[in-house]
Design a protein around this motif. Structure first.
Motif, PDB file in Angstrom:
ATOM      1  N   LYS A  59      22.059  32.972 -15.746  1.00  0.00           N
ATOM      2  CA  LYS A  59      20.669  33.323 -15.797  1.00  0.00           C
ATOM      3  C   LYS A  59      20.083  31.614 -16.289  1.00  0.00           C
ATOM      4  O   LYS A  59      20.517  31.224 -17.051  1.00  0.00           O
ATOM      5  CB  LYS A  59      20.416  34.292 -16.724  1.00  0.00           C
ATOM      6  CG  LYS A  59      18.812  34.757 -16.586  1.00  0.00           C
ATOM      7  CD  LYS A  59      18.784  35.984 -17.374  1.00  0.00           C
ATOM      8  CE  LYS A  59      17.473  36.724 -16.969  1.00  0.00           C
ATOM      9  NZ  LYS A  59      17.189  38.226 -17.527  1.00  0.00           N
ATOM     10  N   TYR A  60      18.861  31.459 -15.626  1.00  0.00           N
ATOM     11  CA  TYR A  60      18.176  30.270 -15.815  1.00  0.00           C
ATOM     12  C   TYR A  60      16.728  30.647 -16.173  1.00  0.00           C
ATOM     13  O   TYR A  60      16.048  31.511 -15.572  1.00  0.00           O
ATOM     14  CB  TYR A  60      18.395  29.482 -14.468  1.00  0.00           C
ATOM     15  CG  TYR A  60      17.630  28.036 -14.373  1.00  0.00           C
ATOM     16  CD1 TYR A  60      17.762  27.221 -15.747  1.00  0.00           C
ATOM     17  CD2 TYR A  60      16.753  27.850 -13.654  1.00  0.00           C
ATOM     18  CE1 TYR A  60      17.170  26.061 -15.574  1.00  0.00           C
ATOM     19  CE2 TYR A  60      15.957  26.544 -13.598  1.00  0.00           C
ATOM     20  CZ  TYR A  60      16.192  25.520 -14.639  1.00  0.00           C
ATOM     21  OH  TYR A  60      15.489  24.831 -14.582  1.00  0.00           O
ATOM     22  N   LYS A  61      16.129  29.814 -17.078  1.00  0.00           N
ATOM     23  CA  LYS A  61      14.972  30.188 -17.420  1.00  0.00           C
ATOM     24  C   LYS A  61      14.169  28.783 -17.671  1.00  0.00           C
ATOM     25  O   LYS A  61      14.754  27.829 -17.987  1.00  0.00           O
ATOM     26  CB  LYS A  61      14.904  30.712 -19.019  1.00  0.00           C
ATOM     27  CG  LYS A  61      15.411  32.111 -19.136  1.00  0.00           C
ATOM     28  CD  LYS A  61      15.337  32.709 -20.563  1.00  0.00           C
ATOM     29  CE  LYS A  61      16.166  33.871 -20.702  1.00  0.00           C
ATOM     30  NZ  LYS A  61      16.046  34.526 -21.965  1.00  0.00           N
ATOM     31  N   TYR A  74       6.090  30.678 -18.275  1.00  0.00           N
ATOM     32  CA  TYR A  74       7.569  30.924 -18.328  1.00  0.00           C
ATOM     33  C   TYR A  74       8.089  31.628 -17.249  1.00  0.00           C
ATOM     34  O   TYR A  74       7.336  32.502 -16.192  1.00  0.00           O
ATOM     35  CB  TYR A  74       7.806  31.967 -19.581  1.00  0.00           C
ATOM     36  CG  TYR A  74       7.110  32.984 -19.488  1.00  0.00           C
ATOM     37  CD1 TYR A  74       8.053  34.399 -18.952  1.00  0.00           C
ATOM     38  CD2 TYR A  74       5.912  33.785 -20.049  1.00  0.00           C
ATOM     39  CE1 TYR A  74       7.325  35.628 -18.883  1.00  0.00           C
ATOM     40  CE2 TYR A  74       5.170  34.888 -19.854  1.00  0.00           C
ATOM     41  CZ  TYR A  74       6.101  35.638 -19.376  1.00  0.00           C
ATOM     42  OH  TYR A  74       5.404  37.119 -19.079  1.00  0.00           O
ATOM     43  N   ASN A  99      11.952  33.264 -15.101  1.00  0.00           N
ATOM     44  CA  ASN A  99      13.359  33.674 -15.493  1.00  0.00           C
ATOM     45  C   ASN A  99      13.855  33.849 -14.052  1.00  0.00           C
ATOM     46  O   ASN A  99      13.368  34.519 -13.215  1.00  0.00           O
ATOM     47  CB  ASN A  99      13.706  34.786 -16.158  1.00  0.00           C
ATOM     48  CG  ASN A  99      12.991  34.708 -17.542  1.00  0.00           C
ATOM     49  OD1 ASN A  99      13.037  33.740 -18.480  1.00  0.00           O
ATOM     50  ND2 ASN A  99      12.050  35.647 -18.107  1.00  0.00           N
ATOM     51  N   SER A 100      15.020  33.384 -13.696  1.00  0.00           N
ATOM     52  CA  SER A 100      15.813  34.057 -12.634  1.00  0.00           C
ATOM     53  C   SER A 100      16.400  35.375 -12.759  1.00  0.00           C
ATOM     54  O   SER A 100      17.076  35.785 -14.202  1.00  0.00           O
ATOM     55  CB  SER A 100      16.793  33.062 -12.265  1.00  0.00           C
ATOM     56  OG  SER A 100      17.787  32.975 -13.242  1.00  0.00           O
ATOM     57  N   MET A 104      12.875  32.503  -8.924  1.00  0.00           N
ATOM     58  CA  MET A 104      12.481  32.266 -10.252  1.00  0.00           C
ATOM     59  C   MET A 104      10.918  33.484 -10.264  1.00  0.00           C
ATOM     60  O   MET A 104      10.410  33.170  -9.399  1.00  0.00           O
ATOM     61  CB  MET A 104      11.934  30.987 -10.857  1.00  0.00           C
ATOM     62  CG  MET A 104      13.032  30.239 -10.644  1.00  0.00           C
ATOM     63  SD  MET A 104      14.459  30.299 -11.979  1.00  0.00           S
ATOM     64  CE  MET A 104      13.604  30.136 -13.514  1.00  0.00           C
ATOM     65  N   GLY A 134       7.836  34.516 -13.219  1.00  0.00           N
ATOM     66  CA  GLY A 134       7.227  34.850 -14.401  1.00  0.00           C
ATOM     67  C   GLY A 134       6.114  34.945 -14.240  1.00  0.00           C
ATOM     68  O   GLY A 134       5.225  35.524 -13.589  1.00  0.00           O
TER      69      GLY A 134
END
Length: 222
Positions: free
Chosen positions: A125-127, A150, A152-153, A186, A188
């Motif tokens: 997970k990438y943020k 913000y 997130n993936s 992504m 957000g």
């Protein structure tokens, strides 16, 4: 997803230990380093359970990067004036990456130990976070505008392969590799302040980061 993976790993290891004798069942805690093409070198941790020649394993690695920037018009004023507004600007970015791998393997007797081949999947997970604030200050008054964003993936699943060599004295060495190619979607939100109720959903794709990871760990099997 992280809790599910940990629960599956612990449950499987307990099931193995309950059905195997002490000589058939082994545990192998591991520690080492990983190198991610996007984030560089990081700490890696792992745990393997073995039953006869079969192996079930779990590894974790991750990292975060932060940067901050600020500037002020006061830095450029040699002689300040009371009626001159002071302009301040600040910005930040944050990135974090977490990867959990689960895999199975099989070992073969080779020399003074065993050689294992492994295959499984990595769940990562990438943020991303970013923000900007612009402030105009006068005696008795201050106005600010800016945003905080913000994204997130989702958990991305990629294939993982590895090899390990287990010496008869319990010491072992392991190399794992995860393939990461393709884009990462992504999602957000960006929240604006100093503006009338501004909010915007974010949907974009990250295509300029390669998360391929090589991991080296040392363990002791008992």
């Amino acid at each position: 997803m992280k809790k599910v993976l940990l629960a599956c790993a612990v449950t499987s290891m307990l099931a193995l230990s309950a059905s195997a004798s002490a000589s058939e069942f082994t545990l192998n805690p591991m520690v080492g380093a990983s190198n991610n093409k996007a984030f560089g070198s990081n700490v890696a941790l792992g745990l393997e359970a073995g039953y006869q020649d079969f192996i079930f394993g779990y590894t974790y690695t991750g990292d975060k990067e932060e940067s901050n920037w600020s500037a002020s018009s006061e830095d450029r004023n040699v002689v300040p004036f009371a009626d001159t507004p002071v302009l301040n600007a600040s910005a930040y970015t944050k990135e974090s990456y977490k990867a959990h791998s689960v895999y199975v393997g099989y070992q073969f007797a080779v020399g003074a130990g065993h050689l294992a081949v492994k295959a499984g999947a990595e769940f990562s997970k990438y943020k991303q976070n970013a923000g900007l604030t612009l402030t105009e200050s006068m005696p008795g008054n201050e106005d600010s505008v800016g945003f905080d964003a913000y994204s997130n993936s989702d958990n991305v699943i990629k294939p993982m392969i590895g090899v390990g060599y287990y010496m008869d004295n319990g010491l072992n060495f392991n190399v794992h590799y995860t393939f990461h190619s393709g884009d990462r979607d992504m999602k957000g939100e960006a929240n604006f302040f100093g503006l009338p109720g501004a909010k915007e959903s974010l949907n974009y794709s990250v295509s300029d980061k390669d998360f391929s990871t090589v991991m080296f760990t040392v363990g002791y099997r008992f």
